[in-house]
Design a protein around this motif. Structure first.
Motif, PDB file in Angstrom:
ATOM      1  N   MET A   1       0.742  -1.073  -0.218  1.00 24.04           N
ATOM      2  CA  MET A   1       0.077   0.076  -0.085  1.00 24.04           C
ATOM      3  C   MET A   1       0.839   1.443  -0.050  1.00 24.04           C
ATOM      4  N   ARG A   2       0.521   2.127  -0.970  1.00 20.20           N
ATOM      5  CA  ARG A   2       1.306   3.194  -0.930  1.00 20.20           C
ATOM      6  C   ARG A   2       0.767   4.219   0.366  1.00 20.20           C
ATOM      7  N   ILE A   3       1.892   4.782   0.960  1.00 19.80           N
ATOM      8  CA  ILE A   3       1.890   5.478   2.273  1.00 19.80           C
ATOM      9  C   ILE A   3       1.647   7.050   2.021  1.00 19.80           C
ATOM     10  N   CYS A   4       2.911   7.461   1.417  1.00 20.09           N
ATOM     11  CA  CYS A   4       3.118   8.836   0.891  1.00 20.09           C
ATOM     12  C   CYS A   4       4.408   8.942   0.304  1.00 20.09           C
ATOM     13  N   SER A   5       4.748  10.274  -0.029  1.00 20.98           N
ATOM     14  CA  SER A   5       5.754  10.482  -0.693  1.00 20.98           C
ATOM     15  C   SER A   5       6.819  10.673   0.322  1.00 20.98           C
ATOM     16  N   LEU A   6       8.086   9.934  -0.073  1.00 20.97           N
ATOM     17  CA  LEU A   6       9.236  10.180   0.907  1.00 20.97           C
ATOM     18  C   LEU A   6       9.734  11.570   1.009  1.00 20.97           C
ATOM     19  N   ALA A   7       9.518  12.488   0.080  1.00 24.43           N
ATOM     20  CA  ALA A   7       9.665  13.906   0.201  1.00 24.43           C
ATOM     21  C   ALA A   7       8.792  14.570   1.573  1.00 24.43           C
ATOM     22  N   ASP A   8       7.587  13.916   1.819  1.00 23.49           N
ATOM     23  CA  ASP A   8       6.542  14.538   2.586  1.00 23.49           C
ATOM     24  C   ASP A   8       6.903  13.922   3.931  1.00 23.49           C
ATOM     25  N   HIS A  28      10.837   7.819   9.523  1.00 24.97           N
ATOM     26  CA  HIS A  28      11.798   8.198   8.768  1.00 24.97           C
ATOM     27  C   HIS A  28      13.016   8.538   9.608  1.00 24.97           C
ATOM     28  N   THR A  29      14.166   7.694   9.687  1.00 27.90           N
ATOM     29  CA  THR A  29      15.243   8.087  10.666  1.00 27.90           C
ATOM     30  C   THR A  29      16.005   9.376   9.856  1.00 27.90           C
ATOM     31  N   GLU A  30      16.898   9.646  10.980  1.00 27.91           N
ATOM     32  CA  GLU A  30      17.562  10.961  10.666  1.00 27.91           C
ATOM     33  C   GLU A  30      18.845  10.188   9.670  1.00 27.91           C
ATOM     34  N   ASP A  31      19.174   8.872   9.686  1.00 25.89           N
ATOM     35  CA  ASP A  31      20.192   8.251   8.778  1.00 25.89           C
ATOM     36  C   ASP A  31      19.557   7.937   7.295  1.00 25.89           C
ATOM     37  N   GLY A  32      18.043   8.274   7.253  1.00 23.00           N
ATOM     38  CA  GLY A  32      17.322   7.950   5.868  1.00 23.00           C
ATOM     39  C   GLY A  32      16.721   6.822   5.806  1.00 23.00           C
ATOM     40  N   GLU A  33      16.778   5.942   6.867  1.00 24.88           N
ATOM     41  CA  GLU A  33      16.052   4.730   6.594  1.00 24.88           C
ATOM     42  C   GLU A  33      14.464   4.935   7.074  1.00 24.88           C
ATOM     43  N   VAL A  34      13.853   3.905   6.473  1.00 25.59           N
ATOM     44  CA  VAL A  34      12.057   4.036   6.521  1.00 25.59           C
ATOM     45  C   VAL A  34      11.784   2.727   7.473  1.00 25.59           C
ATOM     46  N   ARG A  81       6.629  -7.783  25.045  1.00 26.24           N
ATOM     47  CA  ARG A  81       6.480  -8.221  23.969  1.00 26.24           C
ATOM     48  C   ARG A  81       6.747  -7.334  22.895  1.00 26.24           C
ATOM     49  N   GLY A  82       7.604  -7.816  21.891  1.00 22.01           N
ATOM     50  CA  GLY A  82       7.857  -6.977  20.703  1.00 22.01           C
ATOM     51  C   GLY A  82       6.708  -6.270  19.789  1.00 22.01           C
ATOM     52  N   ILE A  83       7.093  -5.340  18.866  1.00 21.19           N
ATOM     53  CA  ILE A  83       6.075  -4.952  18.059  1.00 21.19           C
ATOM     54  C   ILE A  83       6.141  -5.509  16.757  1.00 21.19           C
ATOM     55  N   ARG A  84       4.952  -5.510  16.044  1.00 24.08           N
ATOM     56  CA  ARG A  84       5.149  -6.318  14.772  1.00 24.08           C
ATOM     57  C   ARG A  84       5.516  -5.116  13.665  1.00 24.08           C
ATOM     58  N   THR A  85       6.459  -5.621  12.945  1.00 25.24           N
ATOM     59  CA  THR A  85       7.197  -4.903  11.794  1.00 25.24           C
ATOM     60  C   THR A  85       6.455  -5.200  10.639  1.00 25.24           C
ATOM     61  N   HIS A  86       6.773  -4.468   9.604  1.00 24.50           N
ATOM     62  CA  HIS A  86       6.237  -4.334   8.270  1.00 24.50           C
ATOM     63  C   HIS A  86       7.246  -4.082   7.190  1.00 24.50           C
ATOM     64  N   ALA A  87       7.295  -4.787   5.969  1.00 25.48           N
ATOM     65  CA  ALA A  87       8.136  -4.527   5.114  1.00 25.48           C
ATOM     66  C   ALA A  87       7.773  -3.159   4.313  1.00 25.48           C
ATOM     67  N   VAL A  88       8.780  -2.443   4.276  1.00 25.21           N
ATOM     68  CA  VAL A  88       8.898  -0.965   3.280  1.00 25.21           C
ATOM     69  C   VAL A  88       9.603  -1.069   2.385  1.00 25.21           C
ATOM     70  N   THR A  89       9.195  -0.484   1.166  1.00 18.32           N
ATOM     71  CA  THR A  89      10.038  -0.393  -0.068  1.00 18.32           C
ATOM     72  C   THR A  89       9.908   1.109  -0.458  1.00 18.32           C
ATOM     73  N   ILE A  90      10.751   1.705  -1.130  1.00 22.89           N
ATOM     74  CA  ILE A  90      10.751   3.052  -1.500  1.00 22.89           C
ATOM     75  C   ILE A  90      10.832   2.923  -3.266  1.00 22.89           C
ATOM     76  N   THR A  91       9.502   3.407  -4.074  1.00 21.93           N
ATOM     77  CA  THR A  91       9.600   3.034  -5.282  1.00 21.93           C
ATOM     78  C   THR A  91       9.153   4.615  -5.959  1.00 21.93           C
ATOM     79  N   ASP A  92      10.000   4.966  -6.758  1.00 19.43           N
ATOM     80  CA  ASP A  92       9.987   6.226  -7.449  1.00 19.43           C
ATOM     81  C   ASP A  92       9.387   7.231  -6.547  1.00 19.43           C
ATOM     82  N   GLY A  93      10.219   7.540  -5.318  1.00 18.70           N
ATOM     83  CA  GLY A  93      10.000   8.407  -4.470  1.00 18.70           C
ATOM     84  C   GLY A  93       8.879   8.149  -3.456  1.00 18.70           C
ATOM     85  N   ASP A  94       8.091   7.228  -3.767  1.00 20.08           N
ATOM     86  CA  ASP A  94       7.029   6.718  -2.659  1.00 20.08           C
ATOM     87  C   ASP A  94       7.309   5.787  -1.727  1.00 20.08           C
TER      88      ASP A  94
END
Length: 112
Positions: A1-8, A28-34, A81-94
């Protein structure tokens, strides 16, 4: 699912996504990871989006439990208990998130 533009999603900022159940938080971390995780602390009902982001950790604003955003693991109690994580991809800036099929670790008494 598209969340937002990385620029946003500025570095150091989190976004709560409540169009899914349970809501997720995208960081979005200060190191640029999402990263994307369930937004609810596993200790008590608190939004991790309102917490403090430091490196790849988020601290719950309610009782200061800390979670590793890469693994969902608890780095500091009182959460156990840990939190559930989800896979993130950045495609065309989104930012896109693939919601995990695993069961969420919601705190006692919380359901969506």
């Amino acid at each position: 699912m598209r969340i937002c533009s990385l620029a946003d999603l500025a570095p150091g900022v989190a976004l709560r996504v409540d169009t899914v159940s349970p809501p997720i938080a995208v960081f979005h971390t200060e190191d640029g990871e999402v990263f994307a995780v369930d937004d609810t602390c596993t200790h008590q009902d608190a939004s991790l989006t309102d917490g403090w982001l430091e490196g790849c950790e988020v601290e719950c604003p309610l009782h200061a439990s800390r979670f590793d955003l890469r693994t969902g693991r608890v780095d500091a109690p009182p959460a156990k208990r840990g939190i559930r994580t989800h896979a993130v991809t950045i495609t065309d800036g989104d930012v896109h998130v693939l919601i995990s099929a695993a069961e969420p670790n919601l705190p006692p008494g919380v359901s969506y």
